[in-house]
Scaffold this motif. Sequence first.
Motif, PDB file in Angstrom:
ATOM      1  N   THR A 288      35.028  33.359  51.338  1.00 23.34           N
ATOM      2  CA  THR A 288      34.699  34.640  50.452  1.00 23.34           C
ATOM      3  C   THR A 288      34.913  35.623  51.323  1.00 23.34           C
ATOM      4  N   ILE A 514      32.568  47.505  41.443  1.00 24.33           N
ATOM      5  CA  ILE A 514      32.656  45.933  41.270  1.00 24.33           C
ATOM      6  C   ILE A 514      31.916  45.755  40.164  1.00 24.33           C
ATOM      7  N   ARG A 515      30.819  46.080  39.988  1.00 24.09           N
ATOM      8  CA  ARG A 515      30.032  45.423  38.690  1.00 24.09           C
ATOM      9  C   ARG A 515      30.550  46.144  37.311  1.00 24.09           C
ATOM     10  N   ARG A 517      33.966  46.421  36.939  1.00 27.84           N
ATOM     11  CA  ARG A 517      34.962  45.551  37.022  1.00 27.84           C
ATOM     12  C   ARG A 517      34.443  43.972  36.441  1.00 27.84           C
ATOM     13  N   ASP A 518      33.371  43.629  36.897  1.00 31.70           N
ATOM     14  CA  ASP A 518      32.945  42.342  36.453  1.00 31.70           C
ATOM     15  C   ASP A 518      32.661  42.303  34.916  1.00 31.70           C
ATOM     16  N   ASP A 519      31.883  43.380  34.644  1.00 33.14           N
ATOM     17  CA  ASP A 519      31.543  43.577  33.294  1.00 33.14           C
ATOM     18  C   ASP A 519      32.771  43.542  32.130  1.00 33.14           C
ATOM     19  N   CYS A 521      35.845  42.720  32.770  1.00 38.39           N
ATOM     20  CA  CYS A 521      36.600  41.493  32.688  1.00 38.39           C
ATOM     21  C   CYS A 521      36.095  40.444  31.669  1.00 38.39           C
ATOM     22  N   THR A 522      34.571  40.487  31.795  1.00 34.37           N
ATOM     23  CA  THR A 522      34.169  39.122  31.077  1.00 34.37           C
ATOM     24  C   THR A 522      34.241  39.835  29.551  1.00 34.37           C
ATOM     25  N   ARG A 529      42.557  37.888  37.635  1.00 32.74           N
ATOM     26  CA  ARG A 529      41.623  38.633  38.295  1.00 32.74           C
ATOM     27  C   ARG A 529      41.854  40.271  38.593  1.00 32.74           C
ATOM     28  N   ASN A 531      41.338  42.949  41.153  1.00 35.06           N
ATOM     29  CA  ASN A 531      40.943  43.111  42.490  1.00 35.06           C
ATOM     30  C   ASN A 531      40.296  44.620  42.768  1.00 35.06           C
ATOM     31  N   ASP A 553      38.145  43.741  47.944  1.00 36.35           N
ATOM     32  CA  ASP A 553      39.224  42.763  48.163  1.00 36.35           C
ATOM     33  C   ASP A 553      40.401  42.927  49.011  1.00 36.35           C
TER      34      ASP A 553
END
Length: 753
Positions: A288, A514-515, A517-519, A521-522, A529, A531, A553
């Motif tokens: 990771t 990053i948060r 991005r995650d939100d 993408c979901t 992905r 990055n 990343d």
Amino acid sequence: MKAYLFPGQGSQRAGMGGSLFAAYDQLSTTASRILGYDIATRCLHDPDKSLNDTLYTQPALYVVGALMYLDKTAEENPPDYMLGHSLGEYVALFAAGAFSFETGLELVKKRAEIMSGVKHGGMAAVVGLTMDQVLEVLHKYDYRHIDIANYNSREQVVISGLKEEVLAAQADFQANGARLYFPLNVSGAFHSRYMAAATEAFRSFLTSYHFQPLQRPVIANVTARPYDQHNVAALLVEQLTNPVKWYESISFLRSAGVHTFTEVGPGNVLTKLNDFITAAPMEITTATNGATAKQTVNGNGHTPAAELVIKATSLGTAAFRQRYKIRYAYLSGAMVHGIASKELVIRMAKAGMMGFLGTGGVDPVKVAADIRYIQEALQQGEAYGINLLNSPREEEMVDVLLQYKVPNVEAAAYIQVSKALVRLRLTGLRQLPDGTVVSPVRIIAKLSRPEVAENFLRPAAPALVAALLQEQKITAAEAALATAIPVADDICVEADSGGHTDMGVAFTLLPTMIRLRDDLCTRHGYRQRINVGAAGGIGTPEAAAAAFVLGADFILTGSINQCTVEAATSDAVKDLLQNINVQDTAYAPAGDMFETGARVQVLKKGVLFPGRANKLYELYKQYNSIDEIDADTREQIASRYFQRSFEAVYQDCEAYYPPEKFAAAKANPKQMMAYLFRWYFGYSGKIAETGDEQQRVNFQVHCGPALGAFNQWVKGTPLENWRNRHADDIALKIMQGAADILHERVKIFTEAS
């Protein structure tokens, strides 16, 4: 549990297959029809001695492996796992039900044709050195054109690259402890960057095939983990340029509870290799953000110790490195006026990283010439990119990028996504057989604000797509696919940096992005992905390590590359830059956005530009025309700042701005004052690039404090002098230093625990 192992190239021998051709005569006949020659005769007797030719080796091994599998499973149940070595992976996928015997042979036939067409490469097996030791030798002796092709066991590594380097490396490897160095009888540099051209041809070929759900798990060479149902085609393509992670694959299977390994194919190469692997302690690997945790398990299954190994090549994420085909998750950013030169881009590419050509303020004709130069120098699949600025010449630049099929673009200085950028993103958009939508151009957006990031993390705005379609700048098919992908493949979060900056702090910006991005993408359900990288303030190993710990990343550097041999700025500027400390930069107005008050970070030590630039902006805010400024101040500006009369500057502005804009400015005294003051910013940048020593105090040099930190790090070493600094060498030292720091920190934390 048990696993079947299917061998690859190197296991072929005359006589292989034996009676299986008669026992499975229908399949043998089908194979001969597909191949255009009698496969049984070639395998059994090799009449023209061509069995060792890649063109024939691969189909022959596939056919024999498939027949041996069918024969074996006629007597016993299929295994719990399948694993094939390189070409053997196709037999494993056939055995797992991904495709029919006929389809598999068609794929292998095409693969063999493409691979056999790649010449001038070489491979060699290195025995007696670990992966890390092999990488150390490659770095120590500057073998830039050699990659790792196979990681077969703890002390058996196969290297691949340009033939002359592979042959030349033998003496150095043996001098550094290799028990055996064995050049392989191959024509190409398989499983390396030099198969990039073959990769594109094979990817195109695979688009017409559909893969069935796997009935048994197959371990992929590229990831050392099981295939999922949607990535068969992608991993088969990536396998051509990526190393075979055999040792890690076997270790994964052992950790999953596999105790019985059976080789299904001619010979016993994998059996012997597996005996060697299982006789030694096993390493179970998880990774990771560059931290590769290896749990060592001995023969009886107990865990005597836990060790954490962090390597420069594993910092960041594998997904990013694989996407751009680079060894290190490290990029060098573009710098205005071409300071990030074509030479810098080429040097980074050949070192296994990626650099972006600076295009801000550069004529598109020169940019096109630089792109041709870069493409001519990089013909082995090395990664490179070109900068695209949100500027008045953006449309021209997009035309150039599309004309030369530039694969990677750094989009910078965008607040809103433009129509030109969307055209670049959507042109050539296509859908793969597995449903994945891909663009020929990968876009990395460099940004500093969440609201800007959100624009790039969403699909292109429907209004922009519709406008492009109406103007016939994209096709209906491209427009229909636009909603499946974000505007940018990846984003780079820029904190306090040189040039235009929002003065952000990485410790707050990066986790927030990053948060976000995650939100998104979901919410959008993207298949690939996105990055998130870090830029700004990175000039030392400690800063790089901190970025990776924050979750980056990849990292991108800028200011430190301006003070290198390859940077296309003057020696006079480099002489100033090599002596600065972290406090020797300041903020000044941005010439291209003077009226808005936007700011850039620039060199302060040894020059007067920051103070003079700020003075001009204060005067602009205070007065409504140049004539309102007192005579003494106007004289000071003309004689000291401009080094010429206001009349001469006025004439330059009239020649530079479009007639309609200049006419409007003449009717607006405050705007005319802005144009006159803007002239100073263009002038101060040009004299810095040319190195006019008589005007040194007016040099405008975009630079952040990262360079000051770098200078202190290398003080007392040969790198103290910029004439010894090369962008790629700096990058490797920073990455290795970051890996060493993280290794030591984790070691301390582990011991404390």
